[in-house]
Design a protein around this motif. Structure first.
Motif: not given
Length: 231
Positions: A229-231, A104-105, A93-96, A137-139
């Motif tokens: 953002y809310e996780r 989700r990481h 996915q791409i998080k703007w 939060g990273a992977g």
């Protein structure tokens, strides 16, 4: 169209690959580093990784004047997502405005910077870091798939995918790569706050701006900013 990755400069260690790009070089010039001591992300954040674990590189691009250069962060994000999905068989996915997410990481970040009349496109991908080598939060591809990856093969794939997406964007703007962006919109449907505007992220538009439903019967379009953002 330029040949992305030519000429190529490989360095063992540097402060940042962005700083090594010379705008007198032809479009498509590439700098790859095994380790950065002062790698930069958006808003001046550092991008640190142990030597030999991440894919760290910068490209020199000369987009047409009629195109909005900041859109290249999203264009490159689509290309990285193309590569990651094909390699891992997992949905990316791409998080703007500039991150690539896997399970989700955050696994990759992109930074497009104007330099003279060109754009230096810096890309960092977490590849073989262990869990204790990553920020919260990273992977990495390794932590999320359970195996190590060949960074050179991934680089070749990203350059090939970026060549395709860049050509599409040069021809028709972000609308031409929108099919690779819209279905991967990580923020869609999440509660977000950007530059003081809060609401539910509705979409990333074909103009590259994030639309936020504030709940007052309107969509607010945000061009850039820090997203919470809310996780």
């Amino acid at each position: 169209m330029p040949s992305l990755g030519e000429p190529r400069l490989d360095v063992g260690s540097c402060e940042s690959t962005q700083a090594l790009i010379d705008t007198s070089l032809p479009e498509g010039a590439l700098v790859v580093s095994d380790h950065q001591t002062a790698g930069r992300g958006r808003l001046g954040r550092s991008w640190d990784a142990p030597p030999g674990t991440a894919l760290l590189f910068s490209l020199l691009l000369e987009p047409p004047t009629e195109r909005a250069a900041p859109e290249l962060s999203l264009v490159a994000g689509v290309a990285v997502a193309d590569t990651v999905e094909r390699a891992t068989d997992l949905a990316a996915q791409i998080k703007w405005p500039n991150d690539v997410m896997l399970r989700r990481h955050k696994v990759a970040g992109v930074l497009a910077e104007l330099k003279n009349d060109a754009v230096v496109l810096g890309i960092g991908i977490n590849v073989n870091q262990a869990r204790d080598q990553l920020p919260e939060g990273a992977g990495s591809l390794r932590t999320l798939t359970g195996r190590e990856w060949d960074r050179e093969e991934l680089l070749s794939s990203v350059l090939a995918d970026l060549g395709v997406r860049y050509a599409e964007w040069r021809t028709g703007g972000l609308a031409n790569v929108y099919e690779g962006l819209a279905p991967r919109d990580f923020l869609r449907g999440r509660r977000v706050t950007v530059n003081g505007t809060s609401g539910v992220a509705a979409m990333v538009g074909r103009d590259g701006r994030l639309r936020i439903d504030t709940g007052h019967g309107e969509l607010v379009a945000v061009e850039s900013g820090e997203v919470r953002y809310e996780r």
